[in-house]
Design a protein around this motif. Structure first.
Motif, PDB file in Angstrom:
ATOM      1  N   LEU A  10      43.066  52.931  49.434  1.00 58.80           N
ATOM      2  CA  LEU A  10      42.567  52.140  48.464  1.00 58.80           C
ATOM      3  C   LEU A  10      41.325  51.405  48.646  1.00 58.80           C
ATOM      4  CD1 LEU A  10      46.252  50.754  47.156  1.00 58.80           C
ATOM      5  CD2 LEU A  10      44.750  52.421  46.250  1.00 58.80           C
ATOM      6  N   ALA A  14      37.962  51.995  46.718  1.00 51.55           N
ATOM      7  CA  ALA A  14      37.259  50.946  46.157  1.00 51.55           C
ATOM      8  C   ALA A  14      35.826  50.854  46.477  1.00 51.55           C
ATOM      9  CB  ALA A  14      37.941  49.474  46.491  1.00 51.55           C
ATOM     10  N   LEU A  18      32.449  51.395  44.201  1.00 50.98           N
ATOM     11  CA  LEU A  18      31.286  50.390  44.297  1.00 50.98           C
ATOM     12  C   LEU A  18      29.882  51.007  44.544  1.00 50.98           C
ATOM     13  CD1 LEU A  18      33.127  47.364  46.110  1.00 50.98           C
ATOM     14  CD2 LEU A  18      32.298  47.457  43.682  1.00 50.98           C
TER      15      LEU A  18
END
Length: 50
Positions: A10, A14, A18
């Protein structure tokens, strides 16, 4: 030093989102798919010429 847990994946997801943003990833995947299609077409053309 075992395998990665769900939390590791996870965090990696992320960071990727980004860096590339939501719009860039589908563009990138489309370019990869186009490259694969062109490669396969080139292989078929070589077989036909031989």
């Amino acid at each position: 030093m075992g395998s990665f847990s769900i939390w590791h994946w996870l965090i990696v997801l992320a960071v990727v989102l980004l860096l590339f943003g939501r719009g860039k990833i589908p563009e990138l995947m489309g370019d990869v798919a186009k490259g694969i299609r062109d490669f396969r077409k080139g292989l078929k053309d070589d077989d036909a010429a031989a």
